[in-house]
Design an enzyme around this catalytic site. Structure first.
Site, short mmCIF file in Angstrom:
data_model
loop_
_atom_site.label_atom_id
_atom_site.label_comp_id
_atom_site.label_asym_id
_atom_site.label_seq_id
_atom_site.Cartn_x
_atom_site.Cartn_y
_atom_site.Cartn_z
CG ASN A 60 -4.94 -5.43 1.50
OD1 ASN A 60 -5.67 -6.32 1.97
ND2 ASN A 60 -4.30 -4.55 2.24
CE LYS A 89 -6.55 -1.49 2.67
NZ LYS A 89 -6.14 -0.17 3.09
CG HIS A 97 -1.24 -3.48 4.99
ND1 HIS A 97 -1.86 -2.45 5.66
CD2 HIS A 97 -1.47 -3.28 3.68
CE1 HIS A 97 -2.46 -1.66 4.77
NE2 HIS A 97 -2.23 -2.15 3.56
CD GLU A 108 -5.09 -0.65 6.44
OE1 GLU A 108 -5.55 -1.78 6.24
OE2 GLU A 108 -5.25 0.30 5.65
CD GLU A 153 0.72 -0.86 0.67
OE1 GLU A 153 -0.05 -0.90 -0.30
OE2 GLU A 153 0.40 -1.23 1.81
N GLY A 159 -5.39 4.81 1.73
CA GLY A 159 -6.80 5.06 2.01
C GLY A 159 -7.11 6.54 2.22
CB SER A 162 -4.52 6.84 -2.79
OG SER A 162 -4.93 6.91 -1.43
C1 PEP Z 1 -3.37 -0.87 0.86
O1 PEP Z 1 -4.11 -1.05 1.80
O2 PEP Z 1 -2.43 -1.64 0.66
C2 PEP Z 1 -3.62 0.30 0.00
C3 PEP Z 1 -2.70 0.67 -0.81
O3 PEP Z 1 -4.85 0.92 0.16
P1 PEP Z 1 -5.46 2.07 -0.78
O4 PEP Z 1 -5.18 1.68 -2.21
O5 PEP Z 1 -6.92 2.09 -0.46
O6 PEP Z 1 -4.77 3.34 -0.40
#
Ligand code: PEP
Length: 252
Positions: free
Chosen positions: A9, A11, A95, A97, A167, A173, A213
């Site tokens: 992703n 973003k 997601h 976000e 997630e 992040g 992460s």
């Molecule tokens: C995501 O945005 O789906 C995600 C898992 O981000 P990150 O790997 O940066 O934590």
């Protein structure tokens, strides 16, 4: 046997030239094989180019969001048909976000999930609890409600095109990762919820990704968990070498 997925992703990262450069790098580095499905989700403006660049390469291009309506007065939005018209058949929905910054609710996600189903699109549907939910030991309940409220309207056959991404918001992040045991525990819980509603067969076959992460250093132990079928990767998907290392971890 569920085939693993590693989905990147991107973003709101990478303009057109950066997108071209990263895809060219990915094409050089990644060794496609039939053990892992690879997906990337660049921003809307670069989807067309991404599809063109990956035409004969086994990496699927996904969108990061879409609207639930067919068309109309929704300034700034993108429809399923617009995505399909450029060859994008996969979409990430829900997601965290989008839930947090754009007020996406279970109700709007229910409509988006229905639209993805009607349009025969693959829906990578994200669920996950906030830190406060986990601290209050409500994480199982939160995830269960997210699934029930947005997806349980759908018939069994819809799940051929649904991938769930667990997630935990506190791990996105932040550099903080759920332990492999925490990931496994939630993935098994998700399978149980699906089994109760749709039966064991469906629950056994749905792919459930972990996101939060994931990096080359921790991908292997997370992906080794029996109910983890790969990952949704944010930050590390912006670096071709790291993304490739995560894909390799999913192969073993
Ligand atoms: C995501 O945005 O789906 C995600 C898992 O981000 P990150 O790997 O940066 O934590």
């Amino acid at each position: 046997m569920r085939k693993k997925i590693v989905a990147g992703n991107w973003k709101m990262n990478n303009n057109l030239s950066e997108t071209i450069a990263l895809i060219e790098e990915i094409k050089q580095i990644i060794q496609p094989d039939n053990k892992v499905e690879v997906i990337i989700a660049p921003p809307f403006t670069n989807l067309n180019k991404a599809v063109e660049l990956l035409k004969n390469f086994p990496v699927t291009v996904a969108a990061q969001n879409m609207h639930y309506a067919d068309k109309g007065a929704y300034t700034g939005e993108i429809s399923a048909d617009m995505l399909l018209s450029i060859g994008v058949q996969t979409v990430i929905l829900g997601h965290s976000e989008r839930r947090i910054y754009y007020n996406e609710t279970d109700q709007s996600l229910k409509e988006k999930a229905l639209q993805a189903y009607k349009k025969n699109m693959t829906n990578i549907f994200c669920v996950g609890e906030k830190l406060s939910d986990r601290q209050a030991e409500k994480h199982f309940e939160i995830v269960e409600n997210q699934l029930k409220n947005a997806l349980f309207q759908l018939p069994v056959q819809a799940y051929k095109k649904i991938v769930i991404a667990y997630e935990p918001v506190w791990a996105i992040g932040t550099g903080e990762t759920a332990s492999p045991e925490q990931a496994q525990e939630m993935h098994a819980h998700i399978r149980q919820i699906l089994a109760k509603k749709y039966g064991q067969d469906l629950a056994r076959n749905v792919r459930i990704l972990y996101g939060g992460s994931v990096k080359p250093a921790n991908a292997g132990e997370i992906f080794a968990q029996p109910d983890v079928d790969g990952g949704l990767i944010g930050g590390a998907s912006l670096n071709a070498n790291d993304f490739n290392a995560i894909i390799e971890a999913a192969k073993s």
